[in-house]
Design a protein around this motif. Structure first.
Motif, short mmCIF file in Angstrom:
data_model
loop_
_atom_site.label_atom_id
_atom_site.label_comp_id
_atom_site.label_asym_id
_atom_site.label_seq_id
_atom_site.Cartn_x
_atom_site.Cartn_y
_atom_site.Cartn_z
N GLY A 125 7.39 3.34 9.89
CA GLY A 125 8.00 3.47 11.21
C GLY A 125 7.65 2.30 12.12
O GLY A 125 8.51 1.77 12.84
N GLU A 126 6.37 1.88 12.09
CA GLU A 126 5.96 0.73 12.90
C GLU A 126 6.67 -0.54 12.43
O GLU A 126 7.11 -1.35 13.25
N LEU A 127 6.78 -0.69 11.12
CA LEU A 127 7.45 -1.87 10.58
C LEU A 127 8.93 -1.87 10.94
O LEU A 127 9.50 -2.91 11.30
N ARG A 128 9.54 -0.72 10.89
CA ARG A 128 10.96 -0.61 11.25
C ARG A 128 11.17 -1.02 12.71
O ARG A 128 12.08 -1.78 13.03
N ALA B 203 -4.73 17.47 0.02
CA ALA B 203 -4.84 17.00 1.41
C ALA B 203 -4.87 15.48 1.48
O ALA B 203 -4.29 14.88 2.39
N GLN B 204 -5.54 14.86 0.54
CA GLN B 204 -5.62 13.39 0.51
C GLN B 204 -4.23 12.79 0.47
O GLN B 204 -3.91 11.85 1.20
N TYR B 205 -3.36 13.34 -0.37
CA TYR B 205 -2.01 12.80 -0.50
C TYR B 205 -1.14 13.16 0.70
O TYR B 205 -0.26 12.39 1.08
N ARG B 206 -1.36 14.32 1.30
CA ARG B 206 -0.61 14.67 2.51
C ARG B 206 -0.94 13.70 3.64
O ARG B 206 -0.06 13.24 4.36
N ARG B 207 -2.23 13.35 3.78
CA ARG B 207 -2.63 12.37 4.80
C ARG B 207 -2.03 11.00 4.50
O ARG B 207 -1.57 10.31 5.40
N GLU B 208 -2.06 10.60 3.23
CA GLU B 208 -1.47 9.31 2.86
C GLU B 208 0.02 9.29 3.12
O GLU B 208 0.57 8.27 3.54
N LEU B 209 0.70 10.40 2.88
CA LEU B 209 2.14 10.48 3.13
C LEU B 209 2.42 10.32 4.62
O LEU B 209 3.33 9.58 5.02
N ARG C 179 0.46 8.76 6.78
CA ARG C 179 0.12 7.38 7.12
C ARG C 179 1.22 6.42 6.64
O ARG C 179 1.58 5.47 7.34
N ALA C 180 1.77 6.67 5.47
CA ALA C 180 2.85 5.82 4.95
C ALA C 180 4.06 5.89 5.87
O ALA C 180 4.69 4.87 6.16
N TRP D 155 0.85 -1.21 0.00
CA TRP D 155 0.00 0.00 0.00
C TRP D 155 0.88 1.25 0.00
O TRP D 155 0.59 2.22 -0.71
N VAL D 156 1.94 1.24 0.81
CA VAL D 156 2.85 2.38 0.85
C VAL D 156 3.45 2.62 -0.53
O VAL D 156 3.49 3.76 -1.02
#
Length: 98
Positions: free
Chosen positions: A85-88, A71-77, A79-80, A43-44
């Motif tokens: 970060g969580e995966l790391r 704004a949609q892409y800023r929110r996705e950025l 979230r990505a 998804w990222v």
């Protein structure tokens, strides 16, 4: 990529987004990841691809310092960044479920 977007340096955002997408795609094939985490990383990669296309088509032609990422892409950025970060953290601390 976030800093380049914040400062409206579109060419740098395109480069960083492309680099991030390549890293995400290679990470998605990591055999340690379970299916849910692989889907999150995919998804990222897809989100970064769409952001880069948006910047190339709509913002880059306007020039440096002009326009804003939707704004949609800023929110996705954001979230990505959170997903990666969580995966790391999960990979660094060895919290793998067997």
């Amino acid at each position: 990529m976030r800093d380049a977007v914040r400062h409206q340096i579109w060419y740098a955002a395109i480069i960083r987004g492309g680099e991030g997408r390549h890293v995400a795609l290679s990470l998605a094939t990591n055999p340690i990841l379970d299916e849910q985490r692989q889907l999150s990383v995919s998804w990222v990669a897809d989100s970064l691809r769409m952001m880069v296309q948006y910047i190339e088509q709509r913002l880059l032609p306007q020039g440096h310092g002009a326009g804003k990422l939707a704004a949609q892409y800023r929110r996705e950025l954001d979230r990505a960044g959170q997903v990666l970060g969580e995966l790391r953290g999960w990979l660094q601390h060895g919290e793998r479920e067997t």
